[in-house]
Scaffold this motif. Structure first.
Motif, PDB file in Angstrom:
ATOM      1  N   ARG A 141       0.810  -1.162  -0.062  1.00 10.46           N
ATOM      2  CA  ARG A 141      -0.041  -0.087  -0.070  1.00 10.46           C
ATOM      3  C   ARG A 141       0.876   1.168   0.059  1.00 10.46           C
ATOM      4  O   ARG A 141       1.888   1.157   0.478  1.00 10.46           O
ATOM      5  CB  ARG A 141      -0.805   0.069   1.178  1.00 10.46           C
ATOM      6  N   ASP A 142       0.555   2.271  -0.532  1.00  6.94           N
ATOM      7  CA  ASP A 142       1.029   3.629  -0.675  1.00  6.94           C
ATOM      8  C   ASP A 142       0.356   4.609   0.142  1.00  6.94           C
ATOM      9  O   ASP A 142      -0.563   5.153  -0.210  1.00  6.94           O
ATOM     10  CB  ASP A 142       1.102   4.358  -1.992  1.00  6.94           C
ATOM     11  N   GLU A 143       0.498   4.303   1.583  1.00 12.81           N
ATOM     12  CA  GLU A 143      -0.215   5.222   2.504  1.00 12.81           C
ATOM     13  C   GLU A 143       0.145   6.577   2.462  1.00 12.81           C
ATOM     14  O   GLU A 143      -0.695   7.619   2.928  1.00 12.81           O
ATOM     15  CB  GLU A 143       0.063   4.808   3.894  1.00 12.81           C
ATOM     16  N   CYS A 202      -0.246   8.579   0.155  1.00 14.51           N
ATOM     17  CA  CYS A 202      -1.201   9.187  -0.781  1.00 14.51           C
ATOM     18  C   CYS A 202      -2.664   9.480  -0.041  1.00 14.51           C
ATOM     19  O   CYS A 202      -3.302  10.102  -0.482  1.00 14.51           O
ATOM     20  CB  CYS A 202      -1.220   8.597  -2.117  1.00 14.51           C
ATOM     21  N   ILE A 203      -2.735   8.685   1.009  1.00 12.29           N
ATOM     22  CA  ILE A 203      -4.123   8.764   1.732  1.00 12.29           C
ATOM     23  C   ILE A 203      -4.384  10.016   2.275  1.00 12.29           C
ATOM     24  O   ILE A 203      -3.278  10.627   2.907  1.00 12.29           O
ATOM     25  CB  ILE A 203      -4.184   7.610   2.685  1.00 12.29           C
ATOM     26  N   PHE A 234      -2.668   7.901 -10.576  1.00 11.66           N
ATOM     27  CA  PHE A 234      -3.167   6.482 -10.131  1.00 11.66           C
ATOM     28  C   PHE A 234      -4.426   6.158 -10.689  1.00 11.66           C
ATOM     29  O   PHE A 234      -5.107   6.774 -11.099  1.00 11.66           O
ATOM     30  CB  PHE A 234      -3.379   6.826  -8.320  1.00 11.66           C
ATOM     31  N   VAL A 282      -8.271  11.127  -1.812  1.00 16.07           N
ATOM     32  CA  VAL A 282      -7.836   9.787  -1.569  1.00 16.07           C
ATOM     33  C   VAL A 282      -8.402   9.287  -0.221  1.00 16.07           C
ATOM     34  O   VAL A 282      -7.701   9.798   0.595  1.00 16.07           O
ATOM     35  CB  VAL A 282      -6.343   9.763  -2.110  1.00 16.07           C
ATOM     36  N   GLU A 303      -8.216   5.586   0.502  1.00 21.65           N
ATOM     37  CA  GLU A 303      -7.504   4.361   0.526  1.00 21.65           C
ATOM     38  C   GLU A 303      -6.849   3.974  -0.607  1.00 21.65           C
ATOM     39  O   GLU A 303      -6.802   4.545  -1.636  1.00 21.65           O
ATOM     40  CB  GLU A 303      -8.783   3.390   0.856  1.00 21.65           C
ATOM     41  N   SER A 304      -5.707   3.375  -0.043  1.00 27.27           N
ATOM     42  CA  SER A 304      -4.721   2.740  -1.112  1.00 27.27           C
ATOM     43  C   SER A 304      -4.971   1.277  -1.429  1.00 27.27           C
ATOM     44  O   SER A 304      -5.166   0.518  -0.274  1.00 27.27           O
ATOM     45  CB  SER A 304      -3.374   2.840  -0.721  1.00 27.27           C
ATOM     46  N   VAL A 339      -5.939   3.718  -6.019  1.00 25.13           N
ATOM     47  CA  VAL A 339      -6.576   4.346  -4.734  1.00 25.13           C
ATOM     48  C   VAL A 339      -8.167   4.427  -5.026  1.00 25.13           C
ATOM     49  O   VAL A 339      -8.606   4.229  -5.996  1.00 25.13           O
ATOM     50  CB  VAL A 339      -5.959   5.677  -4.697  1.00 25.13           C
TER      51      VAL A 339
END
Length: 76
Positions: free
Chosen positions: A3-5, A7-8, A38, A54, A56-57, A63
């Protein structure tokens, strides 16, 4: 999948509209001091040029987004 957190919570704009459960669109998201694209999923279809948040990832470069209302969201 990682996950790419980072960006959240970031804001972006749809450059390709989403189709709800029928498929993703694409969002240009302000993240890490720049802008990155994304794959963007939403619960309901959202048209191109919609401002999004955003929430969630789903993994690398994918996303979940919701429509962002600048007035209700505090003008961020």
């Amino acid at each position: 999948m990682v996950r790419d957190e980072s960006c959240i919570g970031c804001l972006g704009v749809l450059i390709i509209g989403t189709r709800g459960s029928a498929g993703p669109g694409e969002a240009l998201v302000k993240v890490r001091g720049g802008s990155e694209t994304f794959l963007a999923w939403s619960d309901t279809p959202l048209p191109k040029d919609t401002r999004v948040l955003v929430i969630e990832s789903r993994g690398a470069r994918t996303v979940d987004v919701i429509e962002w209302d600048e007035i209700a969201g505090g003008g961020v």
